[in-house]
Design a protein around this motif. Structure first.
Motif, PDB file in Angstrom:
ATOM      1  N   ALA A  42       0.876  -1.169   0.000  1.00 49.18           N
ATOM      2  CA  ALA A  42       0.000   0.000   0.000  1.00 49.18           C
ATOM      3  C   ALA A  42       0.914   1.220   0.000  1.00 49.18           C
ATOM      4  N   TYR A 177      -9.549  -2.307  -3.844  1.00 51.37           N
ATOM      5  CA  TYR A 177      -8.716  -1.280  -3.201  1.00 51.37           C
ATOM      6  C   TYR A 177      -7.801  -0.603  -4.230  1.00 51.37           C
ATOM      7  N   GLU A 182      -9.271   6.455  -1.772  1.00 44.92           N
ATOM      8  CA  GLU A 182      -9.788   5.735  -0.610  1.00 44.92           C
ATOM      9  C   GLU A 182      -8.717   5.624   0.477  1.00 44.92           C
ATOM     10  N   SER A 183      -9.165   5.286   1.698  1.00 47.14           N
ATOM     11  CA  SER A 183      -8.235   5.195   2.831  1.00 47.14           C
ATOM     12  C   SER A 183      -7.228   4.056   2.652  1.00 47.14           C
ATOM     13  N   LEU A 184      -7.656   2.973   2.007  1.00 45.00           N
ATOM     14  CA  LEU A 184      -6.731   1.888   1.705  1.00 45.00           C
ATOM     15  C   LEU A 184      -6.579   1.783   0.196  1.00 45.00           C
ATOM     16  N   TYR A 185      -5.392   2.116  -0.274  1.00 41.92           N
ATOM     17  CA  TYR A 185      -5.083   2.030  -1.707  1.00 41.92           C
ATOM     18  C   TYR A 185      -3.896   1.095  -1.883  1.00 41.92           C
ATOM     19  N   LEU A 186      -4.114   0.003  -2.620  1.00 43.12           N
ATOM     20  CA  LEU A 186      -3.047  -0.966  -2.879  1.00 43.12           C
ATOM     21  C   LEU A 186      -2.385  -0.683  -4.216  1.00 43.12           C
TER      22      LEU A 186
END
Length: 201
Positions: A42, A177, A182-186
């Motif tokens: 991430a 994701y 967004e709060s979690l971006y991979l």
């Protein structure tokens, strides 16, 4: 004369098959000495782990890899960096439809289509890379071609294959994701390290 010609043809075909058998050797992946390692990132952290791998290589009489087929059981996925509780949560999530969708796609597969001398000097290639491996990689229901430099060495009884490369998981439809807002971006690219030992059948 007709029977003689047929006999000669049959003998020629038999000798050809025997020659092929003698000039091609099969090497079976030694499961307890082989791993496919992964690293997914991430923007602010990463996780690492591995998969088991099984399969075989074919080598010609020149000691060169001519083909190969490998299976990666998704259920074998492991994680290196988390403690037991969070680790199990991560692995369960990775097996879910958000990622590998284990229930529908239990295996990833790689079929070698060509192996050629590698003369490049890519900083990202494994040290000592001497071959460029190309093949079809199948994962979660899609198949796409990949190529990567690899170090392949053999002493006649054992073949060692080491490689490092990256794949874009989006290409296989693994899109969870994937929104940078967004709060979690991979990150799309996953790092892959191969450490595979195969022994002569």
């Amino acid at each position: 004369m007709k029977y003689l010609s047929a006999s000669i043809l049959a003998l020629t075909l038999l000798m050809s098959c025997q020659k092929d058998e003698k000039t091609t050797s099969t090497y079976i992946v030694k499961k307890d000495a082989s791993k496919v390692e992964w690293k997914g990132s991430a923007t602010d952290h990463f996780h690492e782990g591995s998969f088991d791998v099984e399969g075989e290589l074919k080598m010609n009489d020149k000691g060169e890899v001519s083909s190969g087929d490998f299976i990666i059981p998704i259920a074998s996925i492991s994680n290196y960096d988390l403690p037991e509780g969070p680790r199990e949560e991560l692995l369960k999530h990775l097996k879910s439809p958000d990622f590998f969708n284990l229930a529908l796609h239990p295996d990833a597969k790689f079929h070698i289509t060509s192996v050629s001398p590698y003369l490049g000097e890519s900083h990202s290639a494994v040290k000592g890379a001497n071959y460029l491996v190309t093949g079809d990689f199948s994962m979660i229901g899609q198949t796409h071609e990949i190529s990567f430099p690899a170090k392949i060495t053999s002493d006649g009884a054992t073949v060692h294959t080491d490689a490092y490369f990256k794949i874009d998981k989006l290409k296989w439809g693994m899109t969870s994701y994937n929104d940078p807002e967004e709060s979690l971006y991979l990150l799309p690219e996953v790092e892959i390290t191969l450490n595979i030992t195969s022994t002569r059948d």
